[in-house]
Scaffold this active site. Structure first.
Site, PDB file in Angstrom:
ATOM      1  N   GLU A 250       0.873  -1.188   0.000  1.00 28.64           N
ATOM      2  CA  GLU A 250       0.000   0.000   0.000  1.00 28.64           C
ATOM      3  C   GLU A 250       0.902   1.229   0.000  1.00 28.64           C
ATOM      4  O   GLU A 250       1.572   1.498   0.996  1.00 28.64           O
ATOM      5  CB  GLU A 250      -0.872   0.014   1.264  1.00 28.64           C
ATOM      6  CG  GLU A 250      -1.768  -1.192   1.433  1.00 28.64           C
ATOM      7  CD  GLU A 250      -2.966  -1.177   0.501  1.00 28.64           C
ATOM      8  OE1 GLU A 250      -3.175  -0.175  -0.204  1.00 28.64           O
ATOM      9  OE2 GLU A 250      -3.681  -2.180   0.472  1.00 28.64           O
ATOM     10  N   CYS A 284      -2.371   9.369   2.747  1.00 28.12           N
ATOM     11  CA  CYS A 284      -2.148   8.698   1.453  1.00 28.12           C
ATOM     12  C   CYS A 284      -3.312   8.957   0.509  1.00 28.12           C
ATOM     13  O   CYS A 284      -3.124   9.082  -0.693  1.00 28.12           O
ATOM     14  CB  CYS A 284      -1.912   7.203   1.652  1.00 28.12           C
ATOM     15  SG  CYS A 284      -3.230   6.380   2.541  1.00 28.12           S
TER      16      CYS A 284
HETATM   17  P1  NDP Z   1       8.439   4.958   4.218  1.00 28.02           P
HETATM   18  O1  NDP Z   1       8.365   4.238   2.920  1.00 28.02           O
HETATM   19  O2  NDP Z   1       9.556   5.875   4.469  1.00 28.02           O
HETATM   20  O3  NDP Z   1       8.451   3.911   5.438  1.00 28.02           O
HETATM   21  C1  NDP Z   1       7.422   2.951   5.626  1.00 28.02           C
HETATM   22  C2  NDP Z   1       7.919   1.867   6.567  1.00 28.02           C
HETATM   23  O4  NDP Z   1       8.929   1.097   5.921  1.00 28.02           O
HETATM   24  C3  NDP Z   1       8.573   2.412   7.848  1.00 28.02           C
HETATM   25  O5  NDP Z   1       8.256   1.558   8.930  1.00 28.02           O
HETATM   26  C4  NDP Z   1      10.037   2.331   7.495  1.00 28.02           C
HETATM   27  O6  NDP Z   1      10.873   2.289   8.617  1.00 28.02           O
HETATM   28  C5  NDP Z   1      10.082   1.023   6.746  1.00 28.02           C
HETATM   29  N1  NDP Z   1      11.262   0.837   5.915  1.00 28.02           N
HETATM   30  C6  NDP Z   1      12.138   1.765   5.442  1.00 28.02           C
HETATM   31  N2  NDP Z   1      13.092   1.169   4.665  1.00 28.02           N
HETATM   32  C7  NDP Z   1      12.803  -0.152   4.649  1.00 28.02           C
HETATM   33  C8  NDP Z   1      13.389  -1.289   4.018  1.00 28.02           C
HETATM   34  N3  NDP Z   1      14.467  -1.187   3.233  1.00 28.02           N
HETATM   35  N4  NDP Z   1      12.829  -2.500   4.210  1.00 28.02           N
HETATM   36  C9  NDP Z   1      11.710  -2.625   4.966  1.00 28.02           C
HETATM   37  N5  NDP Z   1      11.116  -1.602   5.600  1.00 28.02           N
HETATM   38  C10 NDP Z   1      11.649  -0.367   5.443  1.00 28.02           C
HETATM   39  O7  NDP Z   1       7.030   5.684   4.362  1.00 28.02           O
HETATM   40  P2  NDP Z   1       6.567   6.710   5.477  1.00 28.02           P
HETATM   41  O8  NDP Z   1       6.664   6.090   6.828  1.00 28.02           O
HETATM   42  O9  NDP Z   1       7.262   8.019   5.222  1.00 28.02           O
HETATM   43  O10 NDP Z   1       5.010   6.865   5.152  1.00 28.02           O
HETATM   44  C11 NDP Z   1       4.492   7.788   4.253  1.00 28.02           C
HETATM   45  C12 NDP Z   1       4.112   7.110   2.958  1.00 28.02           C
HETATM   46  O11 NDP Z   1       3.169   6.104   3.233  1.00 28.02           O
HETATM   47  C13 NDP Z   1       3.438   8.048   1.975  1.00 28.02           C
HETATM   48  O12 NDP Z   1       3.928   7.838   0.691  1.00 28.02           O
HETATM   49  C14 NDP Z   1       1.970   7.629   2.058  1.00 28.02           C
HETATM   50  O13 NDP Z   1       1.243   7.930   0.909  1.00 28.02           O
HETATM   51  C15 NDP Z   1       2.100   6.161   2.294  1.00 28.02           C
HETATM   52  N6  NDP Z   1       0.876   5.623   2.876  1.00 28.02           N
HETATM   53  C16 NDP Z   1       0.109   4.792   2.112  1.00 28.02           C
HETATM   54  C17 NDP Z   1      -1.091   4.303   2.616  1.00 28.02           C
HETATM   55  C18 NDP Z   1      -1.917   3.347   1.809  1.00 28.02           C
HETATM   56  O14 NDP Z   1      -2.729   2.662   2.415  1.00 28.02           O
HETATM   57  N7  NDP Z   1      -1.769   3.262   0.510  1.00 28.02           N
HETATM   58  C19 NDP Z   1      -1.576   4.693   3.935  1.00 28.02           C
HETATM   59  C20 NDP Z   1      -0.680   5.555   4.658  1.00 28.02           C
HETATM   60  C21 NDP Z   1       0.508   5.997   4.119  1.00 28.02           C
HETATM   61  P3  NDP Z   1      11.514   3.671   9.180  1.00 28.02           P
HETATM   62  O15 NDP Z   1      10.366   4.603   9.433  1.00 28.02           O
HETATM   63  O16 NDP Z   1      12.162   3.205  10.414  1.00 28.02           O
HETATM   64  O17 NDP Z   1      12.435   4.168   8.097  1.00 28.02           O
END
Ligand code: NDP
Length: 504
Positions: A250, A284
């Site tokens: 997502e 999102c």
């Molecule tokens: P990120 O992609 O930065 O991070 C998402 C999660 O992935 C965090 O827990 C992050 O950890 C983790 N992560 C980072 N790098 C890795 C890796 N290499 N392998 C596995 N996990 C990893 O997103 P954000 O947290 O900034 O969230 C915002 C984004 O989420 C926006 O683009 C938004 O649109 C989207 N979103 C989508 C939704 C949907 O349902 N479609 C709903 C809500 C948000 P860490 O934070 O520790 O880096």
């Protein structure tokens, strides 16, 4: 101690050999509100093993048994809404009522998932057809085992719980990696589950940065549910591909709201401003683009300008919008506003000066060239671009001209459903905004760069299962073609029968 984008990391002390820790920070004040372990691959593996050990007893409880426990957890969440809302506010900075609203949705989804899992997933008979009449057939949806859930920070309870509750109701154990910005929310959720469901440790937590999430993908989980940015989603998929671990992804969006000539303009303006500015635009399914039919554009722009111009960001609980939770996003928001204005767009509310970290004041832009990043990339801030179109069909065409395809909204009295069906997105609200997210029986997810797979609803329950098909021989077939003992005429007779019943 190492400085990071958000606070500092304390490395392990050789004498105690404890995990390094990291701080969680209130973005409104910069105050440290928590300290959490940075789990490495070995610790992640340990949590996955613990979850796996607990999972079989959880699966054996059956739907009714799991429902009882999940109901107990739901009641505890309902009782303590304000406590968890406080943790959400402290880690994201969002207004208290917005955090409460997020939890109302969580509780509703938990209720639906626990109450409907049996109906959707239980073993059921299916028809076998005339050629296989000697067989009785059933299909049932069995849990994967251990599901790794990786969540974002913007809706730190609602978003991951859309996977967690559905996966648990389906009989899986879950290991949850919250965003590094909201580990306290993850901790609170896991602790509350342990309190309500002490006999089944099927909901485990790992905390840390991206490396911890990457370790979870590689820790032998049976499925990964990822919510976050498209760029990270691709990395997660690549990591999962190593072991053929299935994923639901997502990701971000660039949602459009289309306003037709016959729309209720007041309602459309209200929805556009709420959709774009609530949660400071860090949604999102936030409205980032509005396509309005030229004949009503001036009036709509007036209404949007009037409503958005009144909103004030702030750190107090009653502020209209909170801060930008992830400070690095401020540069992206500023970049999109600059790009739109430098390409000839006009700011009707705010402008470059509206970016005052950690807050961004509402910005309404118009007449922005379609190739501007403000219209092509996810902004994730309290900004909105309102564009004039000849008619609603042009609005649909422009809305669809995006690499994203998460949600959308249409305001039209006569053509709402017709226009909705032409949008290349996973979800559409007609004459409202984001209503689909609050309907637990509706699947949630997108297409294109917004990801694939579904959470919520019956599809969301099935997402966390593997279908198992079983046939049972009821009687010996007169014509059995799948035996070396078949007669010469068997297959010929079958072909004749097939032509008779299927060839017409
Ligand atoms: P990120 O992609 O930065 O991070 C998402 C999660 O992935 C965090 O827990 C992050 O950890 C983790 N992560 C980072 N790098 C890795 C890796 N290499 N392998 C596995 N996990 C990893 O997103 P954000 O947290 O900034 O969230 C915002 C984004 O989420 C926006 O683009 C938004 O649109 C989207 N979103 C989508 C939704 C949907 O349902 N479609 C709903 C809500 C948000 P860490 O934070 O520790 O880096």
């Amino acid at each position: 101690m190492t400085q990071t984008a958000r606070g500092s990391v304390e490395t392990s002390n050789a004498t105690t050999e404890q995990s390094p820790t990291f701080e969680s920070i209130d973005p409104r004040t910069g105050e440290v509100v928590g300290r959490h372990p940075m789990h490495d691959a070995a610790e992640v593996g340990g949590r996955v093993a613990a979850a796996r050990e607990a999972q079989s007893a959880w699966a054996e409880l059956g739907f009714a048994g799991r429902k009882q426990w999940l109901d107990a957890w739901r009641k505890l969440l309902a009782k303590r809404v304000d406590e968890l809302a406080g943790v959400i506010c402290a880690e994201t900075g969002k207004p208290l009522d917005d955090a409460r609203l997020e939890l109302v949705l969580v509780i509703n989804h938990l209720h639906w998932a626990a109450g409907n899992a049996e109906k959707v997933l239980r073993r059921r008979k299916v028809a076998t057809g005339v050629l296989m009449a000697s067989q009785a057939a059933t299909v049932e949806y069995l849990p994967h085992g251990v599901v790794g859930v990786i969540g974002p920070w913007n809706f730190p309870a609602f978003t991951p719980m859309g996977s967690i509750t559905y996966a648990l109701a389906a009989g899986n154990a879950v290991v949850f990696k919250p965003s590094e910005l909201t580990p306290g929310v993850g901790q609170w959720l896991v602790d509350s589950f342990a309190e309500a469901v002490p006999e089944h440790p099927v909901f485990q937590l790992v905390t840390g940065f991206g490396e911890t999430g990457a370790a979870l993908c590689a820790a032998g989980v049976n499925k990964v549910a990822f919510t976050g940015s498209t760029a990270t989603g691709k990395r997660v998929m690549a990591a999962c591909a190593e072991n053929l671990v299935p994923v639901v992804v997502e990701c971000g969006g660039k949602d459009a709201l289309i306003v037709d000539v016959d729309a209720d303009l007041g309602a459309a303006a209200d929805a556009a401003v709420w959709g774009a500015m609530s949660n400071a635009g860090q949604t999102c399914i936030g409205v980032e683009r509005v396509y309005v039919v030229d004949a009503v554009a001036d009036r709509l722009l007036e209404m949007i300008t009037e409503r958005a111009g009144k909103l004030r960001p702030g750190g107090e609980p009653g502020a209209d919008l909170g801060p930008i939770t992830m400070l690095s996003q401020v540069d992206v928001i500023r970049g999109h506003i600059d790009d739109a204005l430098h390409r000839g767009g006009r700011a009707l509310v705010g402008g470059e000066h509206s970016v005052r970290p950690p807050f961004v004041e509402p910005v309404v832009l118009t007449d922005v060239p379609e190739e501007s990043t403000a219209l092509t990339e996810e902004t994730f801030g309290p900004t909105i671009v309102v564009q004039r179109v000849r008619d609603a069909d042009e609005g649909v065409a422009r809305a669809n001209d995006s690499r994203y395809g998460l949600g959308a909204a249409v305001f039209s009295r006569a053509r709402g459903l017709e226009l909705a069906r032409q949008l290349r997105v996973g979800m559409v609200s007609v004459n409202s905004v984001n209503a689909f997210a609050g309907v637990p029986s509706l699947p949630f997810g997108g297409v294109g760069d917004s990801g694939f797979g579904r959470i919520h609803g019956a599809d969301g329950l099935r997402e966390f299962t593997r279908p198992q098909s079983v046939t049972r021989t009821r009687y010996r077939m007169l014509l059995n073609p799948m035996s070396f003992g078949r007669s010469k005429g068997t297959v010929r007779r079958l072909v004749r029968l097939t032509r008779l019943v299927r060839g017409r």
